[in-house]
Design an enzyme around this catalytic site. Structure first.
Site, PDB file in Angstrom:
ATOM      1  N   GLU A 157     -34.254   2.375   2.035  1.00  0.00           N
ATOM      2  CA  GLU A 157     -33.360   3.156   2.940  1.00  0.00           C
ATOM      3  C   GLU A 157     -32.830   2.063   3.830  1.00  0.00           C
ATOM      4  O   GLU A 157     -32.744   2.453   5.106  1.00  0.00           O
ATOM      5  CB  GLU A 157     -34.002   4.176   3.608  1.00  0.00           C
ATOM      6  CG  GLU A 157     -34.728   5.395   2.740  1.00  0.00           C
ATOM      7  CD  GLU A 157     -35.671   6.294   3.350  1.00  0.00           C
ATOM      8  OE1 GLU A 157     -35.764   6.269   4.683  1.00  0.00           O
ATOM      9  OE2 GLU A 157     -36.439   7.023   2.710  1.00  0.00           O
ATOM     10  N   GLU A 263     -38.866  10.486  -6.174  1.00  0.00           N
ATOM     11  CA  GLU A 263     -39.592  11.463  -5.369  1.00  0.00           C
ATOM     12  C   GLU A 263     -39.110  12.778  -5.461  1.00  0.00           C
ATOM     13  O   GLU A 263     -38.759  13.764  -4.625  1.00  0.00           O
ATOM     14  CB  GLU A 263     -39.453  11.098  -3.941  1.00  0.00           C
ATOM     15  CG  GLU A 263     -40.200   9.892  -3.348  1.00  0.00           C
ATOM     16  CD  GLU A 263     -40.035   9.389  -1.998  1.00  0.00           C
ATOM     17  OE1 GLU A 263     -40.193  10.389  -0.993  1.00  0.00           O
ATOM     18  OE2 GLU A 263     -39.638   8.357  -1.731  1.00  0.00           O
TER      19      GLU A 263
END
Length: 338
Positions: A157, A263
């Site tokens: 991220e 995920e």
């Protein structure tokens, strides 16, 4: 399946044999996610907390359905190096040992992330000293697991939703080069592991996905070590599975890297949830270099966002319609079965 109470009629047997002979290319469908995925050449995994490895129902389901584990928090900076230079791998070792004992792959997560940092990292004011700390941390963690982790999420991220660099402590004090430095340090610490960049809301085309694409393209062109890109796959009513997901995954794969769903989770229930899962998994199955599919957890029972029921298996360990939609998609890709 119920056993038959009597012998199979001769005519039925003959018809069955004729059908099997007429279709020698057919293969039996797999009955677990990991087996169905393996039949397509892929790994099916889940995010797993070490604290649940002593829960019998949990580990039974984990062992049956999943072929890869991603530590939930056990490898994050504030867990393994709470004090500078003093590493605690007890929980992470437990997960890796468990996976190895069962032939499961391991995704290391994460070496460098703006979140879950100990205070001593945040308080380093000098960019040069922070870069040294980053390199030492990666050397310590990836070096400890050298040869035992299949792929590392090296950086998580680094971009905001607009596509601009996230204003993290690393970005602010080291600058744009911190991501490259992290990958170089990871390669030096464990040259056998595949090195990945991982992010969320990058599943379809858009400014954030474009920014990650440009980063990966630049790394590949300059020989910076990167082997894979992870797409976290958080889907809900505000962020639906994009229609261009397969095309987006393919453009990354065309750069020469693998792509992973890392995920995957879809909030909701019933057929709507099942369809969304099937669309996301099918996007991966449409791209040969999409080699890993991992969901955010084993069961809703212990998930951080359990109230949204986003996983394939519910809190009572019952398989949801979404589970069967994913299993069907994998089986169809592997065998043509439907």
């Amino acid at each position: 399946m119920k056993k038959s109470s009597g012998a199979v009629a001769p005519l039925a047997t003959a018809l069955l044999v004729t059908a099997l002979l007429a279709a020698p290319q057919a293969h039996a469908a797999a009955y677990t996610l990991k087996d169905a995925a393996a039949a397509t050449g892929r790994v099916f995994g889940a995010v797993v907390p070490a604290g649940l490895l002593g829960v019998a129902d949990y580990t039974k389901t984990l062992d049956q359905e999943f072929g890869q584990v991603t530590p939930e928090n056990e490898m994050k900076w504030n867990v393994v190096e709470r004090v500078r230079g003093k590493f605690d791998f007890a929980a992470a070792d437990r997960l890796v040992d468990y996976a190895e004992s069962r032939g499961m792959a391991v995704r290391g997560s994460v070496l460098a992330w703006h979140s879950q940092l100990p205070g001593w990292v945040v308080n380093i004011s000098s960019g040069a000293r922070l870069l040294t700390a980053l390199r030492e941390h990666i050397a310590g963690v990836a070096g400890h697991f050298r040869g035992r982790v299949d792929y590392w999420d090296v950086v998580n991220e680094a971009f905001g939703d607009s596509g601009a660099r996230r204003n993290s402590v690393f970005q602010e004090r080291i600058g744009d080069g911190w991501v490259e430095e992290a990958f170089l340090a990871a390669e030096a610490a464990d040259p056998t592991a595949k090195l990945c960049y991982n992010d969320y809301y990058t599943d379809g085309f858009g400014p954030k996905s474009d920014a990650v694409y440009d980063l990966v393209r630049d790394f590949v062109a300059r020989g910076v070590p990167i082997d894979c890109v992870g797409f976290q796959g958080y889907f809900n009513s505000d962020h639906r599975v994009p229609a261009d997901m397969a095309a987006n995954l393919r453009r990354f794969a065309d750069l020469g890297v693998d792509v992973h769903l890392t995920e995957l989770n879809v909030t909701g229930s019933g057929e709507k949830q099942a369809k969304a899962y099937a669309v996301a998994v099918s996007a991966c199955l449409a791209v040969p270099r999409c080699t890993v599919i991992a969901v955010g957890g084993v069961t809703d029972k212990y998930y951080w966002n359990a109230a949204k029921t986003p996983l394939l298996i519910d809190a009572d360990y019952s398989r949801k319609p979404a589970y069967f939609s994913v299993l069907d998609a994998l089986n169809e890709a592997a065998t043509g079965w439907r």
